[in-house]
Motif scaffolding. Structure first.
Motif, PDB file in Angstrom:
ATOM      1  N   GLU A 343       0.836  -1.206   0.000  1.00  0.00           N
ATOM      2  CA  GLU A 343       0.000   0.000   0.000  1.00  0.00           C
ATOM      3  C   GLU A 343       0.873   1.260   0.000  1.00  0.00           C
ATOM      4  O   GLU A 343       1.934   1.297   0.619  1.00  0.00           O
ATOM      5  N   CYS A 345       0.394   4.101   1.534  1.00  0.00           N
ATOM      6  CA  CYS A 345       0.606   4.576   2.916  1.00  0.00           C
ATOM      7  C   CYS A 345       1.770   3.837   3.567  1.00  0.00           C
ATOM      8  O   CYS A 345       2.544   4.419   4.325  1.00  0.00           O
ATOM      9  N   TYR A 391      -3.364   2.199  -4.735  1.00  0.00           N
ATOM     10  CA  TYR A 391      -3.367   1.761  -3.337  1.00  0.00           C
ATOM     11  C   TYR A 391      -2.273   0.707  -3.180  1.00  0.00           C
ATOM     12  O   TYR A 391      -1.373   0.866  -2.380  1.00  0.00           O
ATOM     13  N   CYS A 425      -7.314   6.457   2.326  1.00  0.00           N
ATOM     14  CA  CYS A 425      -6.216   6.899   3.198  1.00  0.00           C
ATOM     15  C   CYS A 425      -5.000   7.385   2.397  1.00  0.00           C
ATOM     16  O   CYS A 425      -4.427   8.443   2.696  1.00  0.00           O
ATOM     17  N   CYS A 426      -4.606   6.608   1.377  1.00  0.00           N
ATOM     18  CA  CYS A 426      -3.392   6.972   0.637  1.00  0.00           C
ATOM     19  C   CYS A 426      -3.565   8.308  -0.091  1.00  0.00           C
ATOM     20  O   CYS A 426      -2.584   9.048  -0.255  1.00  0.00           O
TER      21      CYS A 426
HETATM   22 ZN   LIG Z   1      -3.355   4.067   2.462  1.00  0.00          ZN
END
Ligand SMILES: [Zn+2]
Length: 676
Positions: A343, A345, A391, A425-426
């Motif tokens: 991912e 993140c 992602y 989120c990313c």
């Molecule tokens: Zn993420």
């Protein structure tokens, strides 16, 4: 949502947000004062760096105050691309960080996304000295600083989750270094005092429990400025309530691709899984955890704690390591097959952890790792214009489509390039990657000098032994192997200057004002009286190296760059997303090639493009021979795991193939079956 597997991260987050809303404390807003905009254009330039003092454990290096390092050359272009893409425009069309964000006083998204976005936007705005980007950041920062709760809490009233505030604290510490805003430290002090008395009854849970070490960084940041003993009490409480990463890696038990169903059963149900076991094998948590032991060692004083990061990396590499420098986690730890994903993140959080761990341990291997991730895995996950991201990225990525993919638990959108594939989120969090890397290129040394920790073109403005010093670093590294460093102290000044020498550079040449000096492994230290205009020339020795991975697969590196076979890309818009798109990418050429282990490789260098990592203008190419392996195929848009025993085609002769830097090939093969 219907596309997502049961008990997805999104479902969990909704549950968590609801729980937070239900337990939100009552409050009475303070009178708002008109938000000020900082006048400082230069940020932390010219401020002295801070090192931990007793009772804290000393550390060999310290990051320079934010704003001390300005990007140059290709790195400046990369940051300008970020600002011209999602980095500078996301808030204009993505409501999650738009005008209704809970972090700027609205009723919209009030959890991690606003702070995530700012964690990259704040350093980016000051590194580019952009009034427009600074104003965007100040909308959130002014609201946050001007609207603390009566009890010392801060942030949106709709939840009292400790976790998103851990991210906002990272933002505020950077912002204070950049703008010297008198509102920051009092707010942090009140919050930490509140937390110290509230946490016994309302302990860390879920994400905050796994990510306590990120808050500890901010607690120590404030302690170094105020010496408030309550902060050390809070440090102990965070460690006590936080997950014991060091203990978990001392007896590491997740040595296989996670079987999410089996773990859910083992945990006693989906809720219990996501409350604990699922979080232990979660990629982003593991990335953030790489800083846990080194940061904690500053409090504990234990060299064993400090060095535990090596065991952690070793376990992740051994069981989940990938040729792009990352470990697989899609979204849970996923084994070593290069068809598994990582991912975005997880990429940027690993980078930030390594930047801190490098300062605390002084281990140059962590710098080697940081560069491999920064120059390969980070740009690979974004389109060259930084308007769309993935992602999950795969080292062997032969198609980016909605087909079923081999993820441990992620959904079918995970490797599309888009605005918010799989989960958002990313989209909010990737912004910290390049700006924080820029901020960690040079560090202060504990013996009153400076050190080049990673290499990229930049200019440093800092104080050394109370004298202003400017360092200009000109380089096309990692695309080229020479680095030219000009030292400009305000007056002649004696101090040690350290250069990190990557382990892959066997025969590094270093000269000071034309006179060769001996290069050492690890750090080369140059002790002398520096006169304005002194020049250090460094030439690294970047031979092509063959690495063995999963099923003995072969990967190729040269210096800090990983190389991959580009597959012809057919980009298809899946849906419009305002000024950007969600894309699927289909292969237009064959990719199932095997390579002889002792293959000869020819290197050619080409001009570096305006977009430094763009696949259309590869700055370096490797030419070598490969042979088709007919039995190695794709299933559902996904390359089968690299076969251990690969049979080359009997009908087709060997042919010359050309590899390019990994990040430029959005469809690619990075790990090839070994023919012999
Ligand atoms: Zn993420």
């Amino acid at each position: 949502m219907s596309q997502l597997p049961p008990m997805s991260r999104r479902a969990f987050l909704q549950g968590a947000a609801l729980a937070g809303a239900m337990s939100a404390l009552t409050f009475r807003p303070l009178m708002a004062t008109a938000g000020s905009t900082p006048a400082s254009a230069t940020g932390g330039a010219g401020q002295a760096p801070l090192f931990p003092q007793a009772p804290l454990m000393p550390q060999p290096f310290a990051l320079l105050p934010a704003g001390s390092i300005k990007p140059g050359g290709w790195l400046l272009r990369q940051l300008q691309i970020q600002a011209g893409g999602l980095g500078g425009h996301l808030d204009e069309f993505w409501p999650i960080v738009g005008p209704d964000s809970g972090w700027s006083g609205g009723t919209g998204e009030s959890w991690e996304d606003g702070p995530y976005f700012l964690d990259g936007l704040v350093p980016l705005a000051w590194q580019l000295d952009s009034p427009k980007l600074k104003a965007k950041a100040m909308r959130f920062i002014n609201w946050t600083l001007d609207h603390p709760w009566d009890n010392g809490m801060f942030g949106p009233r709709s939840n009292d989750d400790w976790w998103p505030r851990m991210v906002m604290l990272k933002v505020l510490t950077q912002y204070h270094e950049l703008a010297d805003d008198p509102r920051v430290m009092p707010l942090m002090t009140r919050y930490f005092h509140y937390q110290l008395q509230a946490m016994p009854a309302r302990p860390l849970r879920d994400w905050g429990r796994m990510r306590w070490q990120d808050e500890l960084v901010s607690v120590l940041w404030l302690y170094q400025r105020t010496r408030d003993p309550k902060l050390l009490e809070l440090a102990q409480l965070l460690r006590q309530q936080g997950y014991d990463w060091q203990g978990a890696f001392a007896h590491f038990r997740f040595t296989q691709k996670v079987d999410a169903d089996a773990l859910r059963k083992q945990a006693g149900g989906a809720d219990a899984f996501m409350e604990d076991l699922g979080l232990q094998v979660h990629g982003v948590n593991n990335a953030q955890a790489l800083k846990a032991s080194p940061v904690w060692s500053i409090v504990s004083g234990s060299a064993g704690d400090r060095d535990a990061v090596h065991r952690q990396l070793q376990m992740l590499d051994t069981y989940h390591g990938l040729p792009n420098g990352m470990f697989s986690a899609d979204e849970h730890l996923a084994g070593r097959s290069p068809s598994q994903g990582t991912e975005l993140c997880t990429v940027v959080e690993t980078m930030y952890s390594l930047e801190l761990a490098l300062a605390i341990t002084g281990d140059t291997a962590l710098g080697d790792r940081l560069e491999r991730i920064a120059f390969n895995a980070l740009p690979a996950a974004l389109t060259d214009d930084m308007w769309a991201h993935q992602y999950n990225q795969q080292p062997n990525q032969v198609e980016c489509s909605l087909h079923r993919q081999p993820w441990t638990s992620d959904g079918p959108e995970s490797n599309l390039f888009g605005l918010e594939p799989n989960f958002r989120c990313c989209t909010a969090n990737f912004h910290q990657g390049w700006p924080k890397f820029t901020n960690s290129l040079w560090m202060a040394t504990a013996d009153g000098g400076l050190a080049a920790m990673s290499y990229a073109p930049c200019t440093v403005h800092t104080m050394v032994r109370d004298v202003p010093v400017v360092v200009e670093q000109a380089s096309d590294y990692p695309f080229r192997q020479t680095v030219s460093i000009t030292i400009r102290p305000q007056r002649a000044l004696a101090f040690p200057l350290r250069l990190r020498v990557p382990a892959w550079s066997q025969d590094t040449r270093i000269a000071v004002n034309g006179k060769t000096i001996k290069a050492a492994a690890g750090f080369t230290t140059i002790e002398r009286t520096w006169a304005p205009g002194d020049v250090i020339e460094v030439v690294f020795d970047a031979a092509v190296k063959t690495e063995r991975g999963y099923n003995d697969a072969l990967s190729f590196t040269r210096g800090a760059l990983v190389y991959a076979l580009p597959i012809k890309e057919n980009w298809v818009v899946w849906r419009k997303r305002g000024p950007t798109n969600d894309w699927q990418v289909y292969p237009g050429s064959r990719w199932n090639l095997g390579i002889e282990p002792d293959v000869a490789v020819a290197v050619s260098e080409h001009p570096i493009g305006e977009k430094p990592f763009a696949g259309t203008t590869p700055a370096v190419q490797l030419a070598l021979q490969g042979r088709y392996v007919p039995a190695w195929k794709a299933e559902e848009g996904n390359a089968e795991p690299v076969p251990a025993k690969a049979e080359p085609s009997a009908d087709e002769a060997a042919q010359t193939i050309t590899l390019v830097p990994y990040a430029g090939a959005k469809l690619r093969i990075t790990a090839f079956p070994s023919l012999g």
